[in-house]
Each structure stands twice: as structure tokens, then as C-alpha cells.
Scaffold this active site. Structure first.
Site, PDB file in Angstrom:
ATOM      1  N   GLU A 182      -3.969   2.038  -7.463  1.00  0.00           N
ATOM      2  CA  GLU A 182      -4.359   3.169  -6.629  1.00  0.00           C
ATOM      3  C   GLU A 182      -3.449   4.357  -6.913  1.00  0.00           C
ATOM      4  O   GLU A 182      -2.335   4.434  -6.359  1.00  0.00           O
ATOM      5  CB  GLU A 182      -4.236   2.808  -5.140  1.00  0.00           C
ATOM      6  CG  GLU A 182      -5.118   1.675  -4.684  1.00  0.00           C
ATOM      7  CD  GLU A 182      -5.422   1.762  -3.185  1.00  0.00           C
ATOM      8  OE1 GLU A 182      -6.594   1.830  -2.835  1.00  0.00           O
ATOM      9  OE2 GLU A 182      -4.478   1.775  -2.379  1.00  0.00           O
TER      10      GLU A 182
ATOM     11  N   HIS B 124       0.857  -1.195   0.000  1.00  0.00           N
ATOM     12  CA  HIS B 124       0.000   0.000   0.000  1.00  0.00           C
ATOM     13  C   HIS B 124       0.891   1.242   0.000  1.00  0.00           C
ATOM     14  O   HIS B 124       1.941   1.261   0.642  1.00  0.00           O
ATOM     15  CB  HIS B 124      -0.920  -0.007   1.222  1.00  0.00           C
ATOM     16  CG  HIS B 124      -1.970   1.053   1.122  1.00  0.00           C
ATOM     17  ND1 HIS B 124      -1.703   2.376   1.390  1.00  0.00           N
ATOM     18  CD2 HIS B 124      -3.274   1.002   0.734  1.00  0.00           C
ATOM     19  CE1 HIS B 124      -2.805   3.089   1.179  1.00  0.00           C
ATOM     20  NE2 HIS B 124      -3.772   2.271   0.779  1.00  0.00           N
TER      21      HIS B 124
HETATM   22  P1  PGA Z   1      -9.614   5.970   0.067  1.00  0.00           P
HETATM   23  O1  PGA Z   1      -8.421   4.948   0.354  1.00  0.00           O
HETATM   24  O2  PGA Z   1     -10.769   5.187  -0.458  1.00  0.00           O
HETATM   25  O3  PGA Z   1      -9.905   6.616   1.387  1.00  0.00           O
HETATM   26  O4  PGA Z   1      -9.110   6.962  -0.940  1.00  0.00           O
HETATM   27  C1  PGA Z   1      -8.179   3.875  -0.497  1.00  0.00           C
HETATM   28  C2  PGA Z   1      -6.922   3.159  -0.061  1.00  0.00           C
HETATM   29  O5  PGA Z   1      -5.961   3.802   0.349  1.00  0.00           O
HETATM   30  O6  PGA Z   1      -6.864   1.913  -0.101  1.00  0.00           O
END
Ligand code: PGA
Length: 237
Positions: A157, A85
Site C-alpha cells: 500500500e 497498516h
Molecule cells: P483506501 O484505503 O482504499 O481508502 O485507499 C486502503 C487502506 O488503507 O487499506
């Protein structure tokens, strides 16, 4: 059916978790994975939800104060783990350990949600694909013989979209996810699922649902309220 992952990050207390579980009682459990803080993994497991850890130690056991080993997480009931992450890459130098963590997780039959994503500067200077390919290559090297379509899922992401309420345009997202899949297929002969994560919420879910390349979502902030989360997942096919 798409895979929906709820990443609580370091949020919610025991009373909130108990209330959460009560609110979501009787909700479809299939294709839903919860990633609470470690002390609450067992609570989700007891209610027969699929549950995962937000990270694992890169070692199995040993003198690593503060770490939690994959075998300990397995005992609590986790069967998934997020690896790489961006918050861990940024604050804990995790890019260095992603490869070892993947290897350990696969040896213990965990399913992995591998996060990849570019920061704003990289996005603005059109380096997105360069960054994503590098993160994929780093993660896959030495692990290729163990990775398959059912044990590793990519979560794309964009770092600049996490917790900001900004998401890429549908065209950009469609093209980026297509290219991620294509790169992995051409270079590693794997047809992997790709989730989208970063500010998924009630305002944008309908638009995201129109993008056929998206195989599911990794949801942070919008998963913290059980009521809102239920409304959100009801909009996912
Ligand atoms: P968010 O986070 O939906 O609050 O943007 C997603 C993540 O970091 O997995």
C-alpha cells in the site's frame, strides 16, 4: 481466485453494519475477508464470513489500557489480522511492534495481512524498494520459522495512494510487486501472495485486474458502501 479484504477502518455504526450484512446476503464468501471495527466482528462471524481485526495488541494480556488481545479477538471470531497498516505506523508508532505482533499472531494461528508501503517523499526520491525491503526484514526477523505461504500475505500500500484517488501507474505497480515477491523469494525462500491497496475503486479496478502480479486487494473507502463494494468485487477475477 484473488483475495479481497475490506478494511472499514473506524467507520460505520451498528445500523450500517446490519444493513451491510443484509445487502451482501448470499454473496460468495470465499476469498472475502472483512475487517470491521472490533464491536462488529461477531456480526460478520455469525453470518459465516471470514473476519479479521484491523490490529492486535503486541502483548497477550496485561495492563495495556485500550488494547485488545489476540485471544479476545479470537473469541469474537477473528481469524485474520492486519498488521503494520500505515495509519497505525504513523499515529501509533506501530513499526516498533510489527515484529512482536506477527510473532503473537502466528502463535495463535491467525492469518496476517502485513502492510508495507512508501510515502510520497520516498516514492519521489526512488526509495520505494529500500523502504519495502526494510519493512519486510523488520517483520520477518525471528519469525521466519513460523511464516509460510498460507499464513502471511503482503499488502503493498503506497501511503500516498491511500484515500487519495491516486494510484501508481500499471508499469510501476507491476514492477514493484514483482520485486517484492522476488526479494522475499530470494532472501526468505517464500513465495508469498501480494495484495495491492490504496484507492482501489470502480474507476481503476479494470486496469488493476490486468496486472497479473496482483493476488488480491485491500480496499478501504470503496468497501464502505455494500452496493458499490458488490459492484467492485464482481469485477475481480
Ligand atoms: P483506501 O484505503 O482504499 O481508502 O485507499 C486502503 C487502506 O488503507 O487499506
Amino acid at each position: 481466485m484473488k483475495l479481497i479484504c475490506a478494511n472499514f477502518k473506524m467507520n460505520l455504526l451498528k445500523k450500517d453494519i446490519l444493513n451491510y450484512l443484509k445487502t451482501i446476503e448470499n454473496v460468495r464468501k470465499k476469498n472475502l475477508v472483512f475487517f470491521p471495527s472490533i464491536p462488529y466482528i461477531e456480526y460478520f462471524k455469525e453470518k459465516n464470513y471470514v473476519v479479521g481485526s484491523q490490529d492486535i495488541s503486541y502483548k497477550n494480556f496485561g495492563s495495556l489500557t485500550g488494547d485488545t488481545s489476540i485471544e479476545q479477538l479470537k473469541e469474537l471470531g477473528a481469524s485474520y489480522t492486519i498488521i503494520g497498516h500505515s495509519e497505525r505506523r504513523e499515529f501509533y508508532n506501530d513499526s516498533k511492534y510489527v515484529n512482536q505482533k506477527i510473532s503473537l499472531a502466528l502463535k495463535h494461528d491467525f492469518k496476517i495481512v502485513l502492510c508495507i508501503g512508501e510515502n510520497l517523499k520516498e516514492f519521489e526520491s526512488s526509495k520505494t524498494l529500500f523502504v519495502l525491503k526494510k519493512e519486510i526484514d523488520e517483520a520477518f526477523s525471528n519469525n521466519l520459522d513460523m511464516i509460510n505461504e498460507s499464513n502471511l500475505i503482503i499488502a503493498y500500500e503506497p501511503i500516498w495512494a491511500i484515500g487519495t484517488n491516486k494510484i501508481p501507474t500499471s508499469e510501476v505497480l507491476k514492477s514493484t510487486i514483482y520485486q517484492i515477491k522476488n526479494y522475499i523469494l530470494e532472501n526468505y525462500n517464500l513465495d508469498l501472495k501480494v495484495l495491492y491497496g490504496g484507492s482501489v475503486n470502480l474507476e481503476n479496478i479494470e486496469e488493476l485486474e490486468k496486472i497479473s502480479e496482483i493476488d488480491g486487494y485491500l480496499i478501504g473507502g470503496a468497501s464502505l458502501s455494500p452496493e458499490k463494494f458488490l459492484t467492485l468485487i464482481n469485477k475481480v477475477n
